[in-house]
Scaffold this active site. Structure first.
Site, PDB file in Angstrom:
ATOM      1  N   ARG A  39       0.823  -1.218   0.000  1.00 40.23           N
ATOM      2  CA  ARG A  39       0.000   0.000   0.000  1.00 40.23           C
ATOM      3  C   ARG A  39       0.854   1.263   0.000  1.00 40.23           C
ATOM      4  NH1 ARG A  39      -3.472  -2.619   4.638  1.00 40.23           N
ATOM      5  NH2 ARG A  39      -1.388  -3.375   4.933  1.00 40.23           N
ATOM      6  N   ILE A  40       1.841   1.321   0.900  1.00 41.08           N
ATOM      7  CA  ILE A  40       2.620   2.556   1.020  1.00 41.08           C
ATOM      8  C   ILE A  40       3.635   2.663  -0.113  1.00 41.08           C
ATOM      9  CG2 ILE A  40       4.219   3.832   2.507  1.00 41.08           C
ATOM     10  CD1 ILE A  40       2.665   2.701   4.909  1.00 41.08           C
ATOM     11  N   ASP A  59       9.576  -6.550  -4.817  1.00 43.28           N
ATOM     12  CA  ASP A  59       8.599  -7.102  -3.865  1.00 43.28           C
ATOM     13  C   ASP A  59       8.356  -8.549  -4.291  1.00 43.28           C
ATOM     14  OD1 ASP A  59       5.897  -5.737  -2.085  1.00 43.28           O
ATOM     15  OD2 ASP A  59       6.014  -7.858  -2.624  1.00 43.28           O
ATOM     16  N   ALA A 119       9.436   2.638   7.830  1.00 37.34           N
ATOM     17  CA  ALA A 119       8.608   1.427   8.003  1.00 37.34           C
ATOM     18  C   ALA A 119       8.772   0.869   9.422  1.00 37.34           C
ATOM     19  CB  ALA A 119       8.981   0.399   6.953  1.00 37.34           C
ATOM     20  N   ARG A 120       9.879   0.188   9.683  1.00 31.93           N
ATOM     21  CA  ARG A 120      10.131  -0.355  11.019  1.00 31.93           C
ATOM     22  C   ARG A 120      11.633  -0.322  11.291  1.00 31.93           C
ATOM     23  NH1 ARG A 120       5.769   0.608  12.143  1.00 31.93           N
ATOM     24  NH2 ARG A 120       4.053  -0.717  12.812  1.00 31.93           N
ATOM     25  N   ASP A 144      12.375   7.479  10.499  1.00 30.60           N
ATOM     26  CA  ASP A 144      11.225   7.792  11.350  1.00 30.60           C
ATOM     27  C   ASP A 144      11.073   6.709  12.421  1.00 30.60           C
ATOM     28  OD1 ASP A 144       8.782   9.254  12.019  1.00 30.60           O
ATOM     29  OD2 ASP A 144       7.678   7.571  11.168  1.00 30.60           O
ATOM     30  N   GLU A 149      12.789   2.372  20.532  1.00 30.00           N
ATOM     31  CA  GLU A 149      11.949   3.579  20.520  1.00 30.00           C
ATOM     32  C   GLU A 149      11.418   3.823  21.929  1.00 30.00           C
ATOM     33  OE1 GLU A 149       8.972   3.546  17.460  1.00 30.00           O
ATOM     34  OE2 GLU A 149      10.423   3.230  15.877  1.00 30.00           O
ATOM     35  N   HIS A 170       8.904   8.636  15.024  1.00 30.55           N
ATOM     36  CA  HIS A 170       7.823   7.735  14.578  1.00 30.55           C
ATOM     37  C   HIS A 170       6.524   8.516  14.315  1.00 30.55           C
ATOM     38  CE1 HIS A 170       6.527   3.252  14.694  1.00 30.55           C
ATOM     39  NE2 HIS A 170       5.745   3.922  13.867  1.00 30.55           N
ATOM     40  N   LEU A 171       6.624   9.449  13.390  1.00 28.52           N
ATOM     41  CA  LEU A 171       5.487  10.342  13.107  1.00 28.52           C
ATOM     42  C   LEU A 171       4.702   9.925  11.867  1.00 28.52           C
ATOM     43  CD1 LEU A 171       6.960  13.917  13.793  1.00 28.52           C
ATOM     44  CD2 LEU A 171       5.554  12.488  15.272  1.00 28.52           C
ATOM     45  N   GLY A 172       5.086   8.781  11.242  1.00 26.85           N
ATOM     46  CA  GLY A 172       4.486   8.405   9.958  1.00 26.85           C
ATOM     47  C   GLY A 172       2.971   8.518   9.923  1.00 26.85           C
ATOM     48  N   ALA A 173       2.303   8.021  10.960  1.00 31.82           N
ATOM     49  CA  ALA A 173       0.825   8.025  10.937  1.00 31.82           C
ATOM     50  C   ALA A 173       0.252   9.132  11.815  1.00 31.82           C
ATOM     51  CB  ALA A 173       0.310   6.667  11.407  1.00 31.82           C
TER      52      ALA A 173
HETATM   53  N1  LIG Z   1       6.232   5.126  10.412  1.00 34.00           N
HETATM   54  C1  LIG Z   1       4.968   4.906  10.602  1.00 34.00           C
HETATM   55  O1  LIG Z   1       4.312   5.539  11.439  1.00 34.00           O
HETATM   56  C2  LIG Z   1       4.266   3.880   9.782  1.00 34.00           C
HETATM   57  C3  LIG Z   1       2.947   4.090   9.401  1.00 34.00           C
HETATM   58  C4  LIG Z   1       2.302   3.118   8.662  1.00 34.00           C
HETATM   59  C5  LIG Z   1       2.967   1.956   8.279  1.00 34.00           C
HETATM   60  N2  LIG Z   1       4.253   1.784   8.665  1.00 34.00           N
HETATM   61  C6  LIG Z   1       4.996   0.578   8.236  1.00 34.00           C
HETATM   62  O2  LIG Z   1       5.228   0.636   6.835  1.00 34.00           O
HETATM   63  C7  LIG Z   1       5.408  -0.684   6.332  1.00 34.00           C
HETATM   64  C8  LIG Z   1       4.637  -0.869   5.032  1.00 34.00           C
HETATM   65  O3  LIG Z   1       3.251  -0.728   5.279  1.00 34.00           O
HETATM   66  P1  LIG Z   1       2.186  -1.099   4.157  1.00 34.00           P
HETATM   67  O4  LIG Z   1       0.870  -0.671   4.711  1.00 34.00           O
HETATM   68  O5  LIG Z   1       2.599  -0.613   2.821  1.00 34.00           O
HETATM   69  O6  LIG Z   1       2.287  -2.679   4.190  1.00 34.00           O
HETATM   70  P2  LIG Z   1       1.814  -3.695   3.053  1.00 34.00           P
HETATM   71  O7  LIG Z   1       1.609  -4.988   3.740  1.00 34.00           O
HETATM   72  O8  LIG Z   1       0.709  -3.136   2.216  1.00 34.00           O
HETATM   73  O9  LIG Z   1       3.102  -3.816   2.101  1.00 34.00           O
HETATM   74  C9  LIG Z   1       4.276  -4.435   2.519  1.00 34.00           C
HETATM   75  C10 LIG Z   1       4.887  -5.074   1.275  1.00 34.00           C
HETATM   76  O10 LIG Z   1       6.176  -5.559   1.607  1.00 34.00           O
HETATM   77  C11 LIG Z   1       6.391  -6.703   0.792  1.00 34.00           C
HETATM   78  N3  LIG Z   1       7.516  -7.496   1.273  1.00 34.00           N
HETATM   79  C12 LIG Z   1       7.502  -8.455   2.232  1.00 34.00           C
HETATM   80  N4  LIG Z   1       8.743  -8.995   2.353  1.00 34.00           N
HETATM   81  C13 LIG Z   1       9.532  -8.346   1.462  1.00 34.00           C
HETATM   82  C14 LIG Z   1      10.903  -8.441   1.127  1.00 34.00           C
HETATM   83  N5  LIG Z   1      11.712  -9.326   1.720  1.00 34.00           N
HETATM   84  N6  LIG Z   1      11.391  -7.609   0.170  1.00 34.00           N
HETATM   85  C15 LIG Z   1      10.573  -6.727  -0.447  1.00 34.00           C
HETATM   86  N7  LIG Z   1       9.257  -6.602  -0.196  1.00 34.00           N
HETATM   87  C16 LIG Z   1       8.749  -7.391   0.769  1.00 34.00           C
HETATM   88  C17 LIG Z   1       5.069  -7.400   0.834  1.00 34.00           C
HETATM   89  O11 LIG Z   1       4.951  -8.333  -0.237  1.00 34.00           O
HETATM   90  C18 LIG Z   1       4.096  -6.256   0.724  1.00 34.00           C
HETATM   91  O12 LIG Z   1       3.693  -6.032  -0.611  1.00 34.00           O
HETATM   92  C19 LIG Z   1       5.008  -1.611   7.453  1.00 34.00           C
HETATM   93  O13 LIG Z   1       6.187  -2.066   8.116  1.00 34.00           O
HETATM   94  C20 LIG Z   1       4.222  -0.718   8.381  1.00 34.00           C
HETATM   95  O14 LIG Z   1       4.226  -1.189   9.682  1.00 34.00           O
HETATM   96  C21 LIG Z   1       4.922   2.721   9.392  1.00 34.00           C
HETATM   97  O1  LIG Z   2       2.112   0.816  12.032  1.00 33.77           O
HETATM   98  C1  LIG Z   2       1.640   1.938  12.044  1.00 33.77           C
HETATM   99  O2  LIG Z   2       0.431   2.175  11.789  1.00 33.77           O
HETATM  100  C2  LIG Z   2       2.534   3.071  12.321  1.00 33.77           C
HETATM  101  O3  LIG Z   2       3.828   2.661  12.595  1.00 33.77           O
HETATM  102  C3  LIG Z   2       1.968   4.002  13.323  1.00 33.77           C
HETATM  103  O4  LIG Z   2       2.153   3.521  14.577  1.00 33.77           O
HETATM  104  P1  LIG Z   2       1.428   4.317  15.787  1.00 33.77           P
HETATM  105  O5  LIG Z   2      -0.012   3.914  15.672  1.00 33.77           O
HETATM  106  O6  LIG Z   2       2.127   3.791  16.984  1.00 33.77           O
HETATM  107  O7  LIG Z   2       1.658   5.759  15.508  1.00 33.77           O
END
Ligand SMILES: NC(=O)c1ccc[n+]([C@@H]2O[C@H](COP(=O)([O-])OP(=O)(O)OC[C@H]3O[C@@H](n4cnc5c(N)ncnc54)[C@H](O)[C@@H]3O)[C@@H](O)[C@H]2O)c1
Ligand SMILES: O=C(O)[C@H](O)COP(=O)(O)O
Length: 416
Positions: A39-40, A59, A119-120, A144, A149, A170-173
């Site tokens: 998605r992202i 991916d 991401a993480r 981020d 953390e 960790h401000l992504g969301a």
């Molecule tokens: N910083 C934040 O506050 C914040 C906010 C939202 C999401 N996130 C993180 O962002 C990340 C992505 O979120 P998303 O909603 O797009 O997830 P998603 O599940 O839609 O997409 C993740 C993608 O990663 C792929 N993937 C898995 N293993 C892989 C590998 N070894 N190499 C390459 N691709 C691989 C999957 O096939 C999938 O398409 C997650 O870790 C989520 O927790 C962080």
């Molecule tokens: O996975 C998430 O949705 C983000 O990393 C946001 O995490 P938070 O809800 O702790 O801000």
């Protein structure tokens, strides 16, 4: 990060005017490698293309034809590293993605490659990042998320204070819009779940979504109800589930469904559900297994429960989306099946005492201000013992103790 804006902003606030120091780079014409095209990752690609960036990515799940539709050329990782000016990771943190960006990767990249991890923490190896920022092999980092953390360990002081590091806590969301969307989505998921329309987005119960599908719901109800019946038998150490119906395809949720019923029946705890039932069963040492039978009986499940050294067999059949029928306990069958719903009280007596057995039950219930709205008697086994079951009115979730009833042996009362 490419234009050094956070650094320039901080120095300006401190009274400096360093225009040359903060000259940056354009994104236009640069290559962005996106690891994780979910998605992202996809949204990042679409946005960065509007800056004129070339987007390549990797991916393992998203097919190349699909990523092509949103303008990402899918490439193997070893082809990505030498091409990337920027790398951004949007994958989950799993063993395969831990330290996805490491010393070896940096050494295969162009000098000055910039990396982003929102991401993480841990997808980019932080120690390697520090080394490569210091050597200049990495020309900038945007983080981020962190392994720790908040990032308190001593080494973060050096990492976060690198001149080419842009970091956020960790401000992504963290936008009011995103938080509102998350709240609405969660509320909608609860409503959908409690209306029995299915389960969306549960990450800790893969089999739960399967269990709640329309075709599996009757099996879920039947398995849970038969699980409650096994709680009548005593202290169960093992339950073998046999699916008698060859049309039943997905069986992964059956152990959780059976044991949630069993534990609810044993403890009366209404908080036992498909998610917590298996861990609770493990704690109590109850083992479960599923097999398919050679015999063919449509919509039928058989449970073999071990109590001490004895084995009891309980068989049931699905009657509707919301109700199962108990067809037999220990080969003693209920003609037409016993609907497993409402409050049921279980007794044993001799097969021959039918009428007197029923009147003993009615008298015992009356003493507690209940009546029997229906009475059922199973066939009797070789030992002449039959099961007697009364449906109690008014319906009650309380357990009813009829152990002082005479003429018939009270076993247990259960609410289905
Ligand atoms: N910083 C934040 O506050 C914040 C906010 C939202 C999401 N996130 C993180 O962002 C990340 C992505 O979120 P998303 O909603 O797009 O997830 P998603 O599940 O839609 O997409 C993740 C993608 O990663 C792929 N993937 C898995 N293993 C892989 C590998 N070894 N190499 C390459 N691709 C691989 C999957 O096939 C999938 O398409 C997650 O870790 C989520 O927790 C962080
Ligand atoms: O996975 C998430 O949705 C983000 O990393 C946001 O995490 P938070 O809800 O702790 O801000």
């Amino acid at each position: 990060m490419a234009r050094n804006i956070p650094q320039a902003c901080a120095t300006l606030k401190n009274g400096a005017w360093d225009r040359k120091l903060f000259s940056g780079n354009e994104l236009y014409g640069k290559t962005l490698a996106i690891l994780g095209l979910g998605r992202i990752g996809k949204e990042v690609a679409l946005r960065m293309q509007s800056y004129g960036m070339k987007t390549i990515g990797y991916d393992p799940i998203v097919p190349a034809e699909v990523s092509k539709e949103f303008g990402v050329e899918s490439l193997p990782l070893d082809k990505i590293w030498p091409q990337a000016d920027f790398i951004t990771v949007h994958v989950p943190l799993i063993p395969q993605t831990k330290h996805l960006i490491n010393d070896d990767v940096f050494s295969r990249c162009k000098k000055g490659v910039r990396v982003v991890n929102v991401a993480r923490g841990g997808i980019i190896d932080e120690e390697s990042l520090l080394r490569n920022l210091k050597s200049g092999q990495c020309g900038g980092a945007g983080l981020d998320v962190f392994v720790e953390e908040p990032p308190k360990s001593e080494y973060y002081k050096e990492l976060l204070n690198q001149p080419k590091m842009v970091c956020t806590p960790h401000l992504g969301a963290s936008t009011s819009e995103a938080q509102l969307r998350v709240a609405e989505e969660i509320a909608e998921q609860f409503v959908t779940f409690f209306k029995g329309e299915g389960l969306v987005g549960a990450v800790n119960a893969g089999s739960l979504a399967v269990a709640m599908s329309a075709s599996n719901k009757p099996w879920l109800i039947l398995a849970r109800s038969l699980g409650i019946v096994t709680s009548v038998l005593g202290s169960v150490s093992n339950i073998e589930i046999t699916v008698q119906d060859p049309n039943m395809k997905e069986t992964s949720f059956l152990p959780a469904a059976v044991v949630s019923g069993h534990l609810y029946g044993t403890t009366g705890d209404k908080n036992i559900n498909l998610i917590n039932a298996m861990p609770l069963a493990n704690e109590k040492g109850i083992k479960l297994s599923v097999a398919k039978s050679d015999s063919v009986e449509p919509k039928t499940l058989k449970l073999t429960a071990t109590v001490g050294s004895a084995k009891f067999v309980v068989v049931g059949k699905s009657a509707s989306d919301n109700m199962g029928l108990l067809t037999s306990i220990d080969n003693n069958s209920f003609a037409g099946g016993l609907p497993m719903d409402g409050s049921l009280v279980f007794f044993t007596g001799t097969g021959s005492q039918a009428g007197s057995g029923f009147s003993s039950i009615e008298a015992a219930l009356a003493k507690k201000n209940y009546a029997a709205s229906a009475l059922y008697r199973s066939t009797a086994g070789q030992d002449q013992v039959a099961w007697y079951v009364a449906r109690v009115t008014p319906d009650t979730k309380e357990s009813i103790d009829l152990s002082d009833s005479t003429g018939i042996k009270f076993i247990s009362s259960k609410y289905f």
